[in-house]
Design an enzyme around this catalytic site. Structure first.
Site, PDB file in Angstrom:
ATOM      1  N   GLU A 481      63.228  47.636 -13.494  1.00  0.00           N
ATOM      2  CA  GLU A 481      63.478  46.745 -14.629  1.00  0.00           C
ATOM      3  C   GLU A 481      62.982  45.311 -14.413  1.00  0.00           C
ATOM      4  O   GLU A 481      63.317  44.421 -15.196  1.00  0.00           O
ATOM      5  CB  GLU A 481      64.982  46.739 -14.986  1.00  0.00           C
ATOM      6  CG  GLU A 481      65.493  48.110 -15.379  1.00  0.00           C
ATOM      7  CD  GLU A 481      66.998  48.167 -15.562  1.00  0.00           C
ATOM      8  OE1 GLU A 481      67.456  49.038 -16.318  1.00  0.00           O
ATOM      9  OE2 GLU A 481      67.701  47.359 -14.932  1.00  0.00           O
ATOM     10  N   GLU A 547      65.292  55.552 -18.097  1.00  0.00           N
ATOM     11  CA  GLU A 547      66.697  55.698 -17.743  1.00  0.00           C
ATOM     12  C   GLU A 547      67.498  55.960 -19.004  1.00  0.00           C
ATOM     13  O   GLU A 547      67.575  55.103 -19.890  1.00  0.00           O
ATOM     14  CB  GLU A 547      67.249  54.432 -17.074  1.00  0.00           C
ATOM     15  CG  GLU A 547      66.665  54.097 -15.738  1.00  0.00           C
ATOM     16  CD  GLU A 547      67.298  52.857 -15.116  1.00  0.00           C
ATOM     17  OE1 GLU A 547      66.724  52.338 -14.149  1.00  0.00           O
ATOM     18  OE2 GLU A 547      68.370  52.404 -15.606  1.00  0.00           O
TER      19      GLU A 547
END
Length: 869
Positions: A481, A547
């Site tokens: 991320e 995710e």
């Protein structure tokens, strides 16, 4: 791999001869450990032959300080209850509490004259001083969790016992615990970040300090052959079957001259009966990289991802022969022949991943680690990865807050055909993507983590060399991320990977817009909580979501392994037991109550498995519905927990699968028939590379007792790598609130290729009517198959539906679960008079010495134990 040697001492000759070139001995036994603060001497004394060890513990190596303390009963099991809170946290007690000496004494076979002996470490966390027989062998102290070290120890060896002493110190700083990576400062070091705590794990109190990976001794000649590299090129678009056009193999290796004279000889690569070579001269003390002529392989057997073809592996042997014809060193590389490629689809705004010219619809999951305390083994890795293959996944993402996975993990992925997305050691949480008041330092400061950029780069270079021969390794990702600091990112993109692994794709971060982007031009991930199954079809996700997660409460047997009976209280909206909170439970909202309020723990866990099954099947089927139209893939957050967490998992830390495992397994089958929950369309999914002709889709609706309400057969053909709409179902005319829908796809020979059973409720209704099913019994006939396998023939002889049957293998007189066991299917439903064959593979059961039995239970099925003949 960093190599340390002293040229001036390189020709110390040991008498006698017997130790052949390239013999490797693992040092995984006989270790001792003692807290450094309890000793007043240094490594030169400890490793000296006259030093006596008093009150040293038996040590676990490979392992950590905490695994050694646990092995000696000095701390309670941190996986149980609130025990982890009884273990001192390094942030509170200081680094000295977990700074330890590790000691081993070893003898070597006799060494040939002129040979060199090397001491190799595959991973130490975090810094270390190394001593052999009273001599410090690393002038620059080791630093970095993910860095192999190799030391020339020939000058320090004796003919008798040799003593090795290693002082291991923790990362600095270790960070205040809790939060996402604690206060974030753990990321100032090149180490795993989750050890400071995350939303799915509590802090690892020693931050996994220790000699956590393999230690070995290797013997070579005067020229050491290092980091051999095999690249495979498979031009064109291939299919798994039939004769193949040629493939190209490119080989190279590094050669190190550790002698006092220039060394000349021949580098050779041998593949079966084929051989290529090059004559080389290596100056004193230098390491050179050598590329060899290419191999052309006729009709190669190609390596394909799970669900699309086989994954054969080959061996290629490298050797260096000196000018006099003697062998100096040799290495064997296991590899697969395949070629990766990728492109960004501008219509989907998503990246497409390909193997051997074929686009692969990604079905996979996020992986943390096999065990939070790094108790790693090839056997455990094999079972872990096999779980993913059985779920019909084709990719595992190794998440950035953890580690570069070990070669043993990659060996298993090569074997089972799992592509690997490998993150590096960056996370948005610790490395400054967001403002976070729990973090100690500012966003800008955190965005410069780690403190030592050169060490980070050296680590990546080394780990790339360690892993790049594995066909399963698909892509490198800079961080979770968030990308690495700009200078590191640029160096990785422009220098490191182009030089050391040029055929693989590099993605700067897991949520990069180079992976996918939505209409607003941004990318992301999630959600991570339970969803209405319908939402997976109606709420558009990211075109490639890295995710996407949900719940994951395990079976009741696991719950009893991780907390006391007094804490097994069913959670309510008003109250959740503190032990459940500590183990990171996330709520099921009203989805358990939809099956009737759970009044005790057995009932709660049983209903949780139904919800898990439905949740994860719908998740994958929702993405199937948008295959190549809306989506290019998805990775579940997450497949497992390396600790006893109560969320986001298909199997638990003990390797027991839950209902979500089998729900996902059904939804991800390469040839699959499914119901789209948003429009009641029946769709046929074909994720293979060949058209499937003359199929029959059978659509049946039954009431809850198994009486057929409607039945239809649809003849169809489905193209390669597509999803096809073959019909639509309408709600049956019945007074029942709940009914069953069974979908089957049959091939030309009428063999069932896929079966999918849904329990459905009318709009606005719950599933409580399933409680009206009468208690029934099933029969089972257990027959031997191959070694370690049984075929269980299950029969429902009664007149009632046997719903959601769970199968188990038990061991010993107490009837504990035998683990791991692999069932071809589980949590199954049998209508009256029907039967099903289930393959049961118990070949990897950890404690196979105990007697085994087979058991079945279910929603309305009597618990029954059958002989395991």
């Amino acid at each position: 791999m960093r190599i340390k040697f002293c040229v001036a001492l390189a020709f110390l000759i040991l008498s006698n001869s017997a130790f052949s070139q390239h013999e490797t001995i693992k040092l995984n036994k006989g270790w001792k450990a003692k807290k450094a603060s309890e000793l007043v001497v240094d490594g030169t004394i400890i490793s000296n032959k006259d030093f006596k060890l008093y009150d040293w513990m038996d040590a676990v190596v490979p392992g950590t300080v905490l695994t050694t303390l646990l092995h000696n009963g000095k701390v309670p099991d941190p996986f149980f209850g609130m025990n982890n809170e009884q273990i001192p946290d390094i942030y509170e007690v200081g680094a000295a509490h977990y700074t330890y000496w590790f000691f081993n004494e070893f003898k070597l076979p006799k060494v040939n004259n002129g040979d060199q002996v090397w001491l190799k470490f595959r991973g130490i966390n975090y810094s270390a001083e190394l001593f052999v027989n009273g001599q410090k062998i690393n002038p620059d102290n080791h630093q970095g969790m993910f860095l192999r070290e190799k030391y020339l120890i020939t000058p320090y060896l004796t003919n008798g016992s040799n003593r090795l002493a290693v002082l291991v110190s923790p990362p600095d700083p270790v960070g205040a615990p809790n939060g996402q990576g604690g206060d974030g400062t753990i990321a100032r070091s090149v180490t795993m970040q989750f050890t400071a705590g995350w939303d799915w794990i509590c802090p690892i109190k020693d931050r996994n300090t220790g000699i956590w990976d393999e230690v070995s001794i290797e013997t070579t000649g005067s020229v050491d052959l290092l980091d051999p590299f095999v690249q495979t090129l498979v031009p064109g678009k291939r299919i798994p079957e039939g004769k193949q056009e040629p493939a190209i193999i490119l080989t190279s290796a590094d050669l190190l001259n550790s002698s006092l004279t220039t060394q000349s000889g021949t580098l050779i690569a041998r593949f079966g009966s084929l051989e290529v070579s090059k004559k080389i001269s290596i100056p004193v003390g230098e390491k050179i990289s050598v590329s060899l002529p290419e191999f052309k392989i006729q009709n190669p057997k190609l390596w394909w991802p799970n669900g699309t073809g086989d994954h054969p592996l080959y061996n290629l042997e490298f050797s260096f022969k000196k000018q006099d014809g003697s062998l100096s060193d040799q290495e064997k590389v296991t590899f697969g022949i395949r070629q990766t490629s990728t492109h960004f689809d501008s219509k989907l705004n998503a990246r497409v991943f390909s193997i051997n010219g074929q686009d692969i619809f990604i079905k996979g999951g996020n992986w943390i680690a096999s065990d939070a305390l790094l108790r790693l083994s090839p056997e455990r890795y094999d079972a872990d990865v096999r779980m993913h293959a059985q779920m019909n996944m084709n990719m595992i993402r190794v998440w950035g807050g953890s580690m570069t996975e070990r070669p043993d993990f990659y060996d298993a992925c090569d074997k089972y055909g799992l592509l690997v997305w490998q993150d590096l050691y960056i996370s948005g949480d610790c490395n400054g993507r967001w403002f976070d008041p729990m973090k100690k330092e500012s966003q800008d400061r955190r965005r410069a983590y780690p403190d030592n950029h050169s060490l980070f780069i050296s680590t990546v270079v080394d780990q790339t060399k360690m892993l790049r021969n594995h066909p399963s390794l698909y892509l490198w990702c800079g961080g979770n991320e968030y990308p690495p600091p700009a200078d590191i990112d640029a160096k990785l993109k422009n220098e490191v990977f182009p030089k050391f692994d040029p055929t693989r794709y590099y993605l700067d971060q897991s949520t990069s817009t180079d992976l996918s982007k939505n209409e607003a031009g941004v990318n992301g991930d999630g959600p991570y909580t339970i969803q209405n199954p319908l939402s997976f079809f109606t709420v558009k996700s990211f075109a490639f979501n890295p995710e996407l997660g949900s719940v994951g409460v395990p079976n009741v047997e696991t719950m009893r392994k991780i907390m006391e009976e007094k804490d097994l209280l069913v959670p309510t909206k008003e109250l959740i037991n503190p032990v459940w909170v500590y183990h990171k439970y996330i709520k099921y909202q009203d989805y358990i109550d939809n099956y009737g309020k759970a009044l005790e723990i057995v009932d709660f866990c049983k209903k949780a498995q139904i919800v898990n099954y439905e949740q994860y099947r719908a998740l994958q089927e929702g993405f199937n519905a948008g295959m190549w139209k809306t989506y290019t893939g998805m990775l579940v957050w997450k497949t497992q927990n390396p600790w006893t967490a109560l969320r986001g998992q298909f199997y638990d830390v003990f390797l027991e699968q839950n209902g979500g495992f089998y729900g996902y397994q059904h939804g991800a089958k390469p040839i699959h028939v499914q119901l789209n929950l948003n429009d009641s369309a029946v769709c046929l999914v074909n994720q293979t590379f060949k058209e499937l002709r003359d199929l029959t889709v059978v659509v049946e609706q039954m009431d809850i007792h198994g009486r057929v309400l409607t039945s239809e057969k649809i003849k169809t053909t489905v193209g390669a790598n597509v999803i096809s709409n073959v019909g639509k179902v309408t709600m049956p005319k019945t007074d029942d609130e709940v009914y069953f829908l069974r979908l089957q796809v049959l091939d030309q020979a009428k063999a069932v290729q896929d079966e999918n059973i849904y329990w459905l409720s009318k709009p606005g209704k719950s599933y409580i009517q399933l409680n009206n099913l009468k208690t029934t019994a099933i029969n089972a006939q257990v027959k031997s198959a191959a070694k370690g396998k049984k075929i269980v023939h299950l029969v429902n002889p009664g007149t009632e539906t046997a719903f959601f049957i769970r199968l188990k293998v038990l061991q010993g007189d107490r009837g504990e679960l035998a683990l791991p066991v692999f069932f071809s299917d589980n949590y199954i439903t049998l209508f009256p008079g029907e039967s099903k064959d289930i393959e049961v593979d118990y070949s990897q059961v950890m404690n196979s010495s105990k007697s085994l039995s087979f058991a079945a239970e279910g929603w309305n099925v009597k618990n029954t134990v059958f002989k395991f003949e």
